[in-house]
Design a protein around this motif. Sequence first.
Motif, PDB file in Angstrom:
ATOM      1  N   THR A   1      -1.272 -29.701  29.637  1.00  0.00           N
ATOM      2  CA  THR A   1      -0.603 -30.753  28.873  1.00  0.00           C
ATOM      3  C   THR A   1      -1.567 -31.261  27.819  1.00  0.00           C
ATOM      4  OG1 THR A   1       0.650 -31.384  30.839  1.00  0.00           O
ATOM      5  CG2 THR A   1       0.569 -32.981  29.032  1.00  0.00           C
ATOM      6  N   SER A   2      -1.087 -31.320  26.576  1.00  0.00           N
ATOM      7  CA  SER A   2      -1.920 -31.811  25.476  1.00  0.00           C
ATOM      8  C   SER A   2      -2.016 -33.338  25.552  1.00  0.00           C
ATOM      9  CB  SER A   2      -1.312 -31.394  24.133  1.00  0.00           C
ATOM     10  OG  SER A   2      -0.115 -32.107  23.903  1.00  0.00           O
ATOM     11  N   PRO A   3      -2.940 -33.943  24.815  1.00  0.00           N
ATOM     12  CA  PRO A   3      -3.076 -35.407  24.845  1.00  0.00           C
ATOM     13  C   PRO A   3      -1.800 -36.150  24.438  1.00  0.00           C
ATOM     14  CG  PRO A   3      -5.021 -34.433  23.865  1.00  0.00           C
ATOM     15  CD  PRO A   3      -4.017 -33.316  24.057  1.00  0.00           C
ATOM     16  N   ASP A   4      -0.930 -35.534  23.625  1.00  0.00           N
ATOM     17  CA  ASP A   4       0.306 -36.205  23.226  1.00  0.00           C
ATOM     18  C   ASP A   4       1.469 -35.916  24.182  1.00  0.00           C
ATOM     19  OD1 ASP A   4       1.014 -33.614  22.528  1.00  0.00           O
ATOM     20  OD2 ASP A   4       1.688 -34.125  20.517  1.00  0.00           O
ATOM     21  N   GLY A   5       1.194 -35.267  25.322  1.00  0.00           N
ATOM     22  CA  GLY A   5       2.207 -35.053  26.343  1.00  0.00           C
ATOM     23  C   GLY A   5       2.969 -33.748  26.235  1.00  0.00           C
ATOM     24  N   GLN A   6       2.598 -32.894  25.332  1.00  0.00           N
ATOM     25  CA  GLN A   6       3.262 -31.603  25.159  1.00  0.00           C
ATOM     26  C   GLN A   6       2.776 -30.627  26.223  1.00  0.00           C
ATOM     27  OE1 GLN A   6       3.418 -30.343  21.088  1.00  0.00           O
ATOM     28  NE2 GLN A   6       3.258 -28.219  21.660  1.00  0.00           N
ATOM     29  N   VAL A   7       3.712 -30.060  26.982  1.00  0.00           N
ATOM     30  CA  VAL A   7       3.360 -29.106  28.045  1.00  0.00           C
ATOM     31  C   VAL A   7       3.500 -27.684  27.509  1.00  0.00           C
ATOM     32  CG1 VAL A   7       3.926 -28.260  30.361  1.00  0.00           C
ATOM     33  CG2 VAL A   7       4.148 -30.703  29.827  1.00  0.00           C
ATOM     34  N   THR A   8       2.427 -26.924  27.621  1.00  0.00           N
ATOM     35  CA  THR A   8       2.436 -25.521  27.206  1.00  0.00           C
ATOM     36  C   THR A   8       2.255 -24.661  28.444  1.00  0.00           C
ATOM     37  OG1 THR A   8       1.466 -26.079  25.067  1.00  0.00           O
ATOM     38  CG2 THR A   8       1.322 -23.779  25.757  1.00  0.00           C
ATOM     39  N   GLN A   9       3.132 -23.673  28.593  1.00  0.00           N
ATOM     40  CA  GLN A   9       3.012 -22.726  29.692  1.00  0.00           C
ATOM     41  C   GLN A   9       3.046 -21.316  29.123  1.00  0.00           C
ATOM     42  OE1 GLN A   9       4.862 -23.390  33.420  1.00  0.00           O
ATOM     43  NE2 GLN A   9       5.215 -21.221  33.796  1.00  0.00           N
ATOM     44  N   VAL A  10       2.137 -20.495  29.602  1.00  0.00           N
ATOM     45  CA  VAL A  10       2.078 -19.093  29.213  1.00  0.00           C
ATOM     46  C   VAL A  10       2.297 -18.259  30.470  1.00  0.00           C
ATOM     47  CG1 VAL A  10       0.684 -17.252  28.206  1.00  0.00           C
ATOM     48  CG2 VAL A  10       0.459 -19.603  27.344  1.00  0.00           C
ATOM     49  N   ASP A  11       3.365 -17.476  30.473  1.00  0.00           N
ATOM     50  CA  ASP A  11       3.626 -16.495  31.531  1.00  0.00           C
ATOM     51  C   ASP A  11       3.248 -15.142  30.954  1.00  0.00           C
ATOM     52  OD1 ASP A  11       4.888 -18.337  33.423  1.00  0.00           O
ATOM     53  OD2 ASP A  11       6.522 -18.418  31.972  1.00  0.00           O
ATOM     54  N   TYR A  12       2.582 -14.319  31.724  1.00  0.00           N
ATOM     55  CA  TYR A  12       2.121 -13.047  31.170  1.00  0.00           C
ATOM     56  C   TYR A  12       2.200 -11.917  32.180  1.00  0.00           C
ATOM     57  CZ  TYR A  12      -2.166 -14.241  33.662  1.00  0.00           C
ATOM     58  OH  TYR A  12      -3.072 -14.584  34.631  1.00  0.00           O
ATOM     59  N   THR A  13       2.242 -10.730  31.622  1.00  0.00           N
ATOM     60  CA  THR A  13       2.145  -9.491  32.374  1.00  0.00           C
ATOM     61  C   THR A  13       1.139  -8.610  31.648  1.00  0.00           C
ATOM     62  OG1 THR A  13       4.463  -9.627  33.022  1.00  0.00           O
ATOM     63  CG2 THR A  13       3.419  -7.487  33.226  1.00  0.00           C
ATOM     64  N   ALA A  14       0.283  -7.964  32.403  1.00  0.00           N
ATOM     65  CA  ALA A  14      -0.631  -6.966  31.843  1.00  0.00           C
ATOM     66  C   ALA A  14      -0.420  -5.700  32.650  1.00  0.00           C
ATOM     67  CB  ALA A  14      -2.069  -7.442  31.929  1.00  0.00           C
ATOM     68  N   ASP A  15      -0.074  -4.646  31.940  1.00  0.00           N
ATOM     69  CA  ASP A  15       0.228  -3.390  32.631  1.00  0.00           C
ATOM     70  C   ASP A  15      -0.358  -2.216  31.857  1.00  0.00           C
ATOM     71  OD1 ASP A  15       1.966  -3.021  30.458  1.00  0.00           O
ATOM     72  OD2 ASP A  15       3.735  -3.588  31.605  1.00  0.00           O
ATOM     73  N   ASP A  16       0.144  -1.036  32.129  1.00  0.00           N
ATOM     74  CA  ASP A  16      -0.385   0.156  31.462  1.00  0.00           C
ATOM     75  C   ASP A  16      -0.028   0.208  29.975  1.00  0.00           C
ATOM     76  OD1 ASP A  16       2.296   0.510  32.170  1.00  0.00           O
ATOM     77  OD2 ASP A  16       2.091   2.682  32.344  1.00  0.00           O
ATOM     78  N   THR A  17       0.806  -0.703  29.505  1.00  0.00           N
ATOM     79  CA  THR A  17       1.155  -0.737  28.078  1.00  0.00           C
ATOM     80  C   THR A  17       0.513  -1.902  27.340  1.00  0.00           C
ATOM     81  OG1 THR A  17       3.183  -2.039  28.406  1.00  0.00           O
ATOM     82  CG2 THR A  17       3.363   0.382  28.548  1.00  0.00           C
ATOM     83  N   GLY A  18      -0.237  -2.762  28.053  1.00  0.00           N
ATOM     84  CA  GLY A  18      -0.929  -3.860  27.384  1.00  0.00           C
ATOM     85  C   GLY A  18      -0.630  -5.225  27.975  1.00  0.00           C
ATOM     86  N   TYR A  19      -0.978  -6.249  27.203  1.00  0.00           N
ATOM     87  CA  TYR A  19      -0.834  -7.655  27.595  1.00  0.00           C
ATOM     88  C   TYR A  19       0.420  -8.214  26.946  1.00  0.00           C
ATOM     89  CZ  TYR A  19      -2.130 -12.607  28.080  1.00  0.00           C
ATOM     90  OH  TYR A  19      -2.146 -13.928  28.389  1.00  0.00           O
TER      91      TYR A  19
END
Length: 125
Positions: A81-99
């Motif tokens: 959460t940023s100081p102004d209350g903005q929530v950032t979420q990153v969901d990821y997959t890394a496999d044989d084809t990359g990130y």
Amino acid sequence: MSKLLAVVVLLSAAVAAVLGQQQQQPQVTITKYSFTPNTGNGEYSFEYELSDGSARSEQGVLQNAGTENEFLLVTGSFRWTSPDGQVTQVDYTADDTGYHPKVQIQGGGGGGGGFSPALAASLVG
């Protein structure tokens, strides 16, 4: 001599202001933690959450074991959460084809302190 005294007083005031700001920040603690170490074939998992709402989790699972196309499939996410209350979420997959990240941004005070989704995506891959 009076110029030197004035400089010393100003520096002291600046140091006191910085120390005062540092003391006002709440202490962040770990509220959840789990870890499953490598099982011998590369597979693992971990997760943690902090009292400020930040979190991270990740899991690695061996794919196509024993073949020429063997690879470790890694899936996970992290959130803050940023100081102004903005929530950032990153969901990821890394496999044989990359990130492959997917960025979600929610809320915030609109103060211009957050990142645009395009910028955040460019930072994570």
